[in-house]
Design a protein around this motif. Structure first.
Motif, PDB file in Angstrom:
ATOM      1  N   ASP A 231       7.015  14.919  42.591  1.00 10.87           N
ATOM      2  CA  ASP A 231       6.380  13.609  42.745  1.00 10.87           C
ATOM      3  C   ASP A 231       6.424  12.790  41.452  1.00 10.87           C
ATOM      4  N   LEU A 232       7.052  13.344  40.393  1.00 10.75           N
ATOM      5  CA  LEU A 232       7.228  12.667  39.105  1.00 10.75           C
ATOM      6  C   LEU A 232       5.912  12.381  38.387  1.00 10.75           C
ATOM      7  N   ARG A 233       4.823  13.022  38.794  1.00 12.12           N
ATOM      8  CA  ARG A 233       3.551  12.788  38.118  1.00 12.12           C
ATOM      9  C   ARG A 233       3.451  13.614  36.836  1.00 12.12           C
ATOM     10  N   TRP A 234       3.971  14.842  36.889  1.00 10.75           N
ATOM     11  CA  TRP A 234       3.936  15.710  35.715  1.00 10.75           C
ATOM     12  C   TRP A 234       5.339  15.827  35.128  1.00 10.75           C
ATOM     13  N   SER A 235       5.415  15.905  33.810  1.00  8.59           N
ATOM     14  CA  SER A 235       6.696  16.187  33.161  1.00  8.59           C
ATOM     15  C   SER A 235       6.438  16.952  31.873  1.00  8.59           C
ATOM     16  N   LEU A 236       7.376  17.806  31.546  1.00 13.25           N
ATOM     17  CA  LEU A 236       7.289  18.640  30.350  1.00 13.25           C
ATOM     18  C   LEU A 236       8.634  18.602  29.649  1.00 13.25           C
ATOM     19  N   ALA A 250      12.665  21.858  13.205  1.00 13.16           N
ATOM     20  CA  ALA A 250      11.628  21.003  13.789  1.00 13.16           C
ATOM     21  C   ALA A 250      11.441  21.372  15.247  1.00 13.16           C
ATOM     22  N   LEU A 251      10.180  21.326  15.722  1.00 15.70           N
ATOM     23  CA  LEU A 251       9.840  21.584  17.115  1.00 15.70           C
ATOM     24  C   LEU A 251       9.009  20.417  17.630  1.00 15.70           C
ATOM     25  N   ARG A 252       9.311  19.945  18.876  1.00 19.99           N
ATOM     26  CA  ARG A 252       8.622  18.773  19.406  1.00 19.99           C
ATOM     27  C   ARG A 252       8.351  18.962  20.900  1.00 19.99           C
ATOM     28  N   PRO A 253       7.232  19.583  21.277  1.00 20.52           N
ATOM     29  CA  PRO A 253       6.870  19.689  22.697  1.00 20.52           C
ATOM     30  C   PRO A 253       6.130  18.430  23.165  1.00 20.52           C
ATOM     31  N   ARG A 254       6.282  18.102  24.472  1.00 15.02           N
ATOM     32  CA  ARG A 254       5.592  16.970  25.071  1.00 15.02           C
ATOM     33  C   ARG A 254       5.162  17.338  26.499  1.00 15.02           C
ATOM     34  N   LEU A 255       3.953  16.926  26.870  1.00 14.07           N
ATOM     35  CA  LEU A 255       3.443  17.083  28.230  1.00 14.07           C
ATOM     36  C   LEU A 255       2.907  15.736  28.674  1.00 14.07           C
ATOM     37  N   ARG A 256       3.321  15.283  29.874  1.00 16.61           N
ATOM     38  CA  ARG A 256       2.944  13.953  30.356  1.00 16.61           C
ATOM     39  C   ARG A 256       2.383  14.047  31.773  1.00 16.61           C
ATOM     40  N   PHE A 257       1.362  13.203  32.033  1.00 14.76           N
ATOM     41  CA  PHE A 257       0.776  13.149  33.374  1.00 14.76           C
ATOM     42  C   PHE A 257       0.473  11.699  33.713  1.00 14.76           C
ATOM     43  N   HIS A 258       1.042  11.230  34.815  1.00 17.24           N
ATOM     44  CA  HIS A 258       0.805   9.857  35.274  1.00 17.24           C
ATOM     45  C   HIS A 258      -0.470   9.839  36.118  1.00 17.24           C
ATOM     46  N   LEU A 259      -1.521   9.237  35.566  1.00 17.75           N
ATOM     47  CA  LEU A 259      -2.772   9.107  36.312  1.00 17.75           C
ATOM     48  C   LEU A 259      -2.574   8.194  37.517  1.00 17.75           C
ATOM     49  N   ASP A 260      -1.795   7.148  37.352  1.00 19.80           N
ATOM     50  CA  ASP A 260      -1.394   6.254  38.440  1.00 19.80           C
ATOM     51  C   ASP A 260      -0.141   5.517  37.973  1.00 19.80           C
ATOM     52  N   ASP A 261       0.194   4.426  38.656  1.00 16.59           N
ATOM     53  CA  ASP A 261       1.419   3.710  38.296  1.00 16.59           C
ATOM     54  C   ASP A 261       1.325   3.018  36.946  1.00 16.59           C
ATOM     55  N   LEU A 263      -1.187   4.083  34.224  1.00 15.34           N
ATOM     56  CA  LEU A 263      -1.749   4.881  33.140  1.00 15.34           C
ATOM     57  C   LEU A 263      -0.990   6.192  32.963  1.00 15.34           C
ATOM     58  N   LEU A 264      -0.649   6.489  31.703  1.00 11.66           N
ATOM     59  CA  LEU A 264       0.052   7.719  31.364  1.00 11.66           C
ATOM     60  C   LEU A 264      -0.742   8.466  30.305  1.00 11.66           C
ATOM     61  N   LEU A 265      -1.091   9.697  30.608  1.00 11.58           N
ATOM     62  CA  LEU A 265      -1.772  10.572  29.654  1.00 11.58           C
ATOM     63  C   LEU A 265      -0.731  11.538  29.096  1.00 11.58           C
ATOM     64  N   PHE A 266      -0.686  11.674  27.781  1.00 10.48           N
ATOM     65  CA  PHE A 266       0.316  12.554  27.190  1.00 10.48           C
ATOM     66  C   PHE A 266      -0.281  13.354  26.039  1.00 10.48           C
ATOM     67  N   ALA A 267       0.315  14.495  25.769  1.00 10.18           N
ATOM     68  CA  ALA A 267      -0.073  15.354  24.658  1.00 10.18           C
ATOM     69  C   ALA A 267       1.201  15.954  24.073  1.00 10.18           C
ATOM     70  N   GLY A 268       1.167  16.231  22.810  1.00  7.15           N
ATOM     71  CA  GLY A 268       2.366  16.779  22.170  1.00  7.15           C
ATOM     72  C   GLY A 268       2.103  17.199  20.752  1.00  7.15           C
ATOM     73  N   GLY A 269       3.161  17.560  20.095  1.00  5.28           N
ATOM     74  CA  GLY A 269       3.059  17.981  18.709  1.00  5.28           C
ATOM     75  C   GLY A 269       4.394  17.853  18.014  1.00  5.28           C
ATOM     76  N   ASP A 270       4.355  17.709  16.711  1.00  3.67           N
ATOM     77  CA  ASP A 270       5.546  17.686  15.860  1.00  3.67           C
ATOM     78  C   ASP A 270       5.337  18.704  14.755  1.00  3.67           C
ATOM     79  N   VAL A 291      -2.962  13.653  21.247  1.00  2.00           N
ATOM     80  CA  VAL A 291      -3.215  13.316  22.645  1.00  2.00           C
ATOM     81  C   VAL A 291      -3.321  11.804  22.726  1.00  2.00           C
ATOM     82  N   GLY A 292      -2.751  11.207  23.769  1.00  2.00           N
ATOM     83  CA  GLY A 292      -2.783   9.760  23.867  1.00  2.00           C
ATOM     84  C   GLY A 292      -2.823   9.274  25.304  1.00  2.00           C
ATOM     85  N   LEU A 293      -3.178   8.009  25.465  1.00  2.00           N
ATOM     86  CA  LEU A 293      -3.236   7.353  26.766  1.00  2.00           C
ATOM     87  C   LEU A 293      -2.597   5.987  26.615  1.00  2.00           C
TER      88      LEU A 293
END
Length: 306
Positions: A231-236, A250-261, A263-270, A291-293
């Motif tokens: 459903d494209l709501r979650w992505s890693l 260097a390592l760069r993980p990202r996790l994203r979640f679309h609250l709706d069309d 708003l995007l909530l994301f978390a990650g690290g560098d 963490v960001g919105l």
């Protein structure tokens, strides 16, 4: 994937964002585009004002950075020719103007007075890139020759002309994809900072480290993957890079979640590791978890009734 010909936009590399494209900074410019054929377009641009990229500068005791940046840059201009096709796309580009990335220009007298100089030398960049789509495989390549004014003139203050090349292969696996890429940087007129006589050698090494000029040739390997739910709501996604010349990684993980069309909530690290003068080692203080919105809204115009 690294982009050697990305020299038109300034970026804020200190901004913790979900995607690197969000680091771009706005800049007034005039763009004229003409389609020559169904698959070919020509684009010309002009940037009368200048805006520098922001980079994470390491704090130095009893010293301050002084950035000598221009305000106007009426000579900044570029030209790009694109040819697009179903399975093969390619482009040629040219750009001239002050470098968006600052150059560390040192002098013994200024350093003794506690001033670390930054400037933006005039550069010309000639680049080419291509992309081929072969079923679930995508092959991309890009190369750029950057000619910097004053190259080879001063081991403490000049930025060197260089050739940067990137080749990458990506494959799709349904909702997932993975890539491998290699980069290569060659400095034809390289001057070994270790050959500079004392007591100026530490300043020459600092200049070479800041401008990524510690080696005549430097290679880098990168890999990563991305996974999306149906459903494209979650992505890693997860990206990793290794520069064997100095042992940087260097390592760069990202996790994203679309609250709706909107708003995007994301978390990650560098995470950056390596020796202090290495390409990633000097970025160790910039390692972070965040963490960001983000939200997007578009204004809609209502028809006016008669």
């Amino acid at each position: 994937m690294l982009n050697p010909t990305d020299n038109v936009a300034a970026r804020d590399y200190t901004r913790l964002v979900d995607r690197d494209a969000d680091q771009k900074l706005g800049l007034p410019m005039l763009i004229v585009q003409q389609r020559l054929a169904d698959t070919t377009t020509v684009q010309a641009l002009w940037q009368p004002l200048f805006r520098a990229s922001r980079v994470p500068l390491p704090a130095q005791p009893s010293a301050r950075y002084v950035d000598d940046r221009p305000v106007m840059a009426p000579g900044s201009a570029g030209l790009r020719i694109d040819r697009s096709g179903e399975s093969l796309s390619a482009s040629l580009s040219w750009f001239r103007g002050p470098a968006k990335l600052p150059n560390l220009a040192l002098s013994p007298a200024a350093v003794a007075a506690g001033r670390l100089g930054l400037d933006h030398p005039h550069t010309e960049v000639l680049g080419a890139d291509a992309e081929a789509v072969l079923g679930t495989w995508v092959i991309r390549g890009e190369s750029a020759w950057t000619r910097a004014r004053g190259s080879g003139r001063d081991a403490l203050a000049s930025r060197e002309s260089a050739i940067d090349t990137v080749i990458g292969i990506e494959r799709a696996f349904g909702a997932a994809s993975a890539f491998v890429q290699g980069t290569w940087k060659h400095i034809p007129g390289w001057v070994n900072p270790g050959s500079v006589a004392e007591p100026l050698r530490p300043l020459a090494r600092a200049n070479a480290s800041f401008n990524d000029e510690l080696h005549r040739n430097r290679g880098q390997l990168g890999t990563g993957f991305a996974l999306n739910t149906s459903d494209l709501r979650w992505s890693l996604s997860f990206d990793a890079a290794w520069a064997p010349a100095d042992g940087d990684w260097a390592l760069r993980p990202r996790l994203r979640f679309h609250l709706d069309d909107r708003l995007l909530l994301f978390a990650g690290g560098d995470w950056f590791r390596g020796p202090g003068l290495g390409v990633y080692g000097r970025l160790q203080p910039s390692s972070a978890i965040f963490v960001g919105l983000t939200g997007t809204w578009a204004a809609s115009a209502k028809p006016v009734g008669r």
